[in-house]
Design a protein around this motif. Sequence first.
Motif, PDB file in Angstrom:
ATOM      1  N   LYS A  92       0.915  -1.301   0.042  1.00  0.00           N
ATOM      2  CA  LYS A  92      -0.081   0.124   0.044  1.00  0.00           C
ATOM      3  C   LYS A  92       0.788   1.241  -0.007  1.00  0.00           C
ATOM      4  O   LYS A  92       0.738   2.188   0.684  1.00  0.00           O
ATOM      5  CB  LYS A  92      -1.102  -0.043   1.027  1.00  0.00           C
ATOM      6  CG  LYS A  92      -2.062  -1.154   1.081  1.00  0.00           C
ATOM      7  CD  LYS A  92      -2.889  -1.038   2.288  1.00  0.00           C
ATOM      8  CE  LYS A  92      -4.097  -2.168   2.034  1.00  0.00           C
ATOM      9  NZ  LYS A  92      -3.734  -3.434   1.860  1.00  0.00           N
ATOM     10  N   LYS A  93       1.930   1.186  -0.810  1.00  0.00           N
ATOM     11  CA  LYS A  93       2.796   2.349  -1.046  1.00  0.00           C
ATOM     12  C   LYS A  93       2.562   3.040  -2.323  1.00  0.00           C
ATOM     13  O   LYS A  93       3.356   3.859  -2.682  1.00  0.00           O
ATOM     14  CB  LYS A  93       4.272   2.075  -0.800  1.00  0.00           C
ATOM     15  CG  LYS A  93       4.618   1.386   0.589  1.00  0.00           C
ATOM     16  CD  LYS A  93       6.153   1.011   0.707  1.00  0.00           C
ATOM     17  CE  LYS A  93       6.291   0.514   1.876  1.00  0.00           C
ATOM     18  NZ  LYS A  93       7.991   0.114   1.952  1.00  0.00           N
ATOM     19  N   ILE A  94       1.368   2.620  -2.922  1.00  0.00           N
ATOM     20  CA  ILE A  94       1.180   3.592  -4.042  1.00  0.00           C
ATOM     21  C   ILE A  94      -0.205   3.686  -4.041  1.00  0.00           C
ATOM     22  O   ILE A  94      -1.241   2.861  -3.802  1.00  0.00           O
ATOM     23  CB  ILE A  94       1.554   2.741  -5.512  1.00  0.00           C
ATOM     24  CG1 ILE A  94       1.552   3.488  -6.677  1.00  0.00           C
ATOM     25  CG2 ILE A  94       0.901   1.409  -5.543  1.00  0.00           C
ATOM     26  CD1 ILE A  94       2.196   2.529  -7.829  1.00  0.00           C
ATOM     27  N   ASN A  95      -0.637   5.055  -4.730  1.00  0.00           N
ATOM     28  CA  ASN A  95      -2.151   5.322  -4.811  1.00  0.00           C
ATOM     29  C   ASN A  95      -2.743   4.551  -6.010  1.00  0.00           C
ATOM     30  O   ASN A  95      -2.339   4.737  -7.073  1.00  0.00           O
ATOM     31  CB  ASN A  95      -2.155   6.717  -5.401  1.00  0.00           C
ATOM     32  CG  ASN A  95      -3.661   7.347  -5.260  1.00  0.00           C
ATOM     33  OD1 ASN A  95      -4.681   6.399  -5.385  1.00  0.00           O
ATOM     34  ND2 ASN A  95      -4.049   8.568  -4.876  1.00  0.00           N
ATOM     35  N   PRO A  96      -3.885   3.717  -5.714  1.00  0.00           N
ATOM     36  CA  PRO A  96      -4.391   3.061  -6.716  1.00  0.00           C
ATOM     37  C   PRO A  96      -4.872   3.736  -7.914  1.00  0.00           C
ATOM     38  O   PRO A  96      -4.760   3.040  -8.936  1.00  0.00           O
ATOM     39  CB  PRO A  96      -5.681   2.293  -5.866  1.00  0.00           C
ATOM     40  CG  PRO A  96      -5.388   2.564  -4.496  1.00  0.00           C
ATOM     41  CD  PRO A  96      -4.387   3.399  -4.288  1.00  0.00           C
ATOM     42  N   HIS A  97      -5.113   4.768  -7.779  1.00  0.00           N
ATOM     43  CA  HIS A  97      -5.470   5.588  -8.926  1.00  0.00           C
ATOM     44  C   HIS A  97      -4.429   6.076  -9.912  1.00  0.00           C
ATOM     45  O   HIS A  97      -4.848   6.280 -11.140  1.00  0.00           O
ATOM     46  CB  HIS A  97      -6.169   7.001  -8.441  1.00  0.00           C
ATOM     47  CG  HIS A  97      -7.509   6.983  -7.908  1.00  0.00           C
ATOM     48  ND1 HIS A  97      -8.611   6.411  -8.227  1.00  0.00           N
ATOM     49  CD2 HIS A  97      -7.689   7.064  -6.202  1.00  0.00           C
ATOM     50  CE1 HIS A  97      -9.403   6.303  -7.046  1.00  0.00           C
ATOM     51  NE2 HIS A  97      -9.027   6.821  -6.109  1.00  0.00           N
ATOM     52  N   ARG A  98      -3.230   5.887  -9.307  1.00  0.00           N
ATOM     53  CA  ARG A  98      -2.028   6.102 -10.384  1.00  0.00           C
ATOM     54  C   ARG A  98      -1.679   4.615 -10.969  1.00  0.00           C
ATOM     55  O   ARG A  98      -0.898   4.780 -11.995  1.00  0.00           O
ATOM     56  CB  ARG A  98      -0.643   6.288  -9.366  1.00  0.00           C
ATOM     57  CG  ARG A  98      -0.791   7.763  -8.958  1.00  0.00           C
ATOM     58  CD  ARG A  98       0.322   8.087  -7.951  1.00  0.00           C
ATOM     59  NE  ARG A  98       1.396   7.892  -8.714  1.00  0.00           N
ATOM     60  CZ  ARG A  98       2.942   7.673  -8.161  1.00  0.00           C
ATOM     61  NH1 ARG A  98       2.977   7.611  -6.910  1.00  0.00           N
ATOM     62  NH2 ARG A  98       3.704   7.703  -8.869  1.00  0.00           N
ATOM     63  N   LEU A  99      -2.335   3.701 -10.730  1.00  0.00           N
ATOM     64  CA  LEU A  99      -1.969   2.464 -11.718  1.00  0.00           C
ATOM     65  C   LEU A  99      -2.902   2.381 -12.769  1.00  0.00           C
ATOM     66  O   LEU A  99      -3.969   3.199 -12.839  1.00  0.00           O
ATOM     67  CB  LEU A  99      -2.619   1.267 -10.716  1.00  0.00           C
ATOM     68  CG  LEU A  99      -1.516   1.140  -9.317  1.00  0.00           C
ATOM     69  CD1 LEU A  99      -2.074  -0.011  -8.584  1.00  0.00           C
ATOM     70  CD2 LEU A  99      -0.005   0.367  -9.812  1.00  0.00           C
TER      71      LEU A  99
END
Length: 604
Positions: free
Chosen positions: A105-112
Amino acid sequence: MIKKLFKYDKSRLIETLWECDPDIYNILVSSDDLQDARNSMFDHLNGIERHLFNIYSDKHFKDKNLLERNNSKECIRVLKNLIRTENEKISNFSALNTLYKIANKKINPHRLNEGFLFEFIFLFRGINCDSGIYTEKDVPLFLKLSGLEAALERTKSLDRYASNMEDFLKRYKTGMDKDLIKKRRQNRKFIQGLFNADDPDWLDYRWHLKNIISDIDTLHEIVKLSNDELRGLRCAKKYKIPFQITPYYLSLFDRKNTGRYDHTIRAQVLPSENYCLNYIQTRKSGSNMDFMDEKSTSPIKGITRRYPQILILKPFDSCPQICVYCQRNWEITDIKDAAFSKETMTNAIEWMRDNQYITEVLITGGDPLTLSDIYIEWLLSMISGIEHIERIRVGTRIIVTLPQRITEDLVEVLRRYNEFGVRELCIVTHFEHPTEITPDSLEAIKRIKKTGINIYNQQVFTYYNSKKYESSLLRKLLKKSGIDPYYIFNTKGKDETIDYRVPIARIEQERKEEARFLPGLVRTDEPVFNVPRLGKSHIRSWQEHEVIMILQDGRRVYRFYPWESKYAVVEPYNYIDVSIYDYLKRLNDDNENIDDYSSIWYYF
């Protein structure tokens, strides 16, 4: 299966990703750092590999059919490539690092990007023998029988295959369709009336060459253009990107633009706004427009050579009609500005005469049959005068775009240089779609074939002919018409042709799941990828290429091993492909049932 996933938001896709392989999730969240995760991943994958074909394996693997286990082995091979540090360095991206960040959880899902998530959802499913492509494919009943019973049951299963194929083939029209022939005759009459031309004019190729349509107003007067098409044409005019269409080929359009049968035909000749902007961007950036790097394989002006015994001779730098996706768009000129240099050709032919290893010549360009009979006769006589030339290929699209050019006089010129047992002269043409094979093109084919000259077809596999069994129908019709399918090309990876490009996985899928159902004499075309400077690499075999990375937007990075890699230390070529997700999304938007393509993720 794919349709269902398309409805998920990114958070739900992430949940699905870890549901597909909880073990990998646990590895990622329990590792101290990325290198620790990498080592654990290799151990995990090696463990699965050991169990896949081990008779002492646990029940999970023994219960899976051999096809699922073989697919798992291929998926493991790919995933190992993706997590190698060497491949991360080559592609300047780490898929493992992205997965590590997602798990922790070190990345915003919306950036994927959905394309990235889809690739790994299917990869994890495959590794765990849960691809879903075999669930309804039980062991065929005929394999459990013998003798006549087995034969009758086998016939039933083969009939089902054939019936399924026929259902798909019926979706597409051909240029020999009676209704289509009638509509196109009406189009012809309309164009003739607009240009004040009679039937003898229409049958005269010189009339067509004089009346090539290269302006928006005339084009719009003949056929209805969509707003997207108009934007593209205006952009082409603004940036002086030439487009030209013969009156004959324009008669193949659906004048009302209903989109029922001419989508492929329009896409070939009407530059889109996206194409034009990308073309200009490439030109402004100073990037090399010569994607195949022909300048680096040209020992003398007019010649390109990439193979031991054959070379390309380019006498003319234009065509009656310009294909938007042409690999030589950087040098193809407006037909009014095109030139034929006898001096250049003389020098090139003398170069060939001095090189005893050249046994075959491909005359292309541009379209060499745009030249007059006098020039063609001179060129062929000069080349045929070289004793070590065994074959002359004439690369032309005239049969498709201007069949009236195939006159009795031209055919007689060609016939004179096709000597059985001495030298072959053959035609290599370029039909893209079944709707291009018309009574007029068929008449041109007959004239050529009556002389004993062979005709071969090279198809470029683009988005616009890539639907299920679409290319199979073309093969069937070509063969019936006297043309042998020869090559099916993966679309060149040029930025400006992005609208045409298709994932390599799709051309592999087409070969295995569609072309394979045709008789052997019909599916004679070889799927190939053109490596810049070095030439064609076959797509069939995984030893010729491999996936080395999946980028954050879902695009695969392939490493291609050139055709001569077993003979010389030739550096592999790295290629960034089109995203499978984006391709399927586009098909879905065009009302195609994307679940029919569900196995595409497992072609590497």
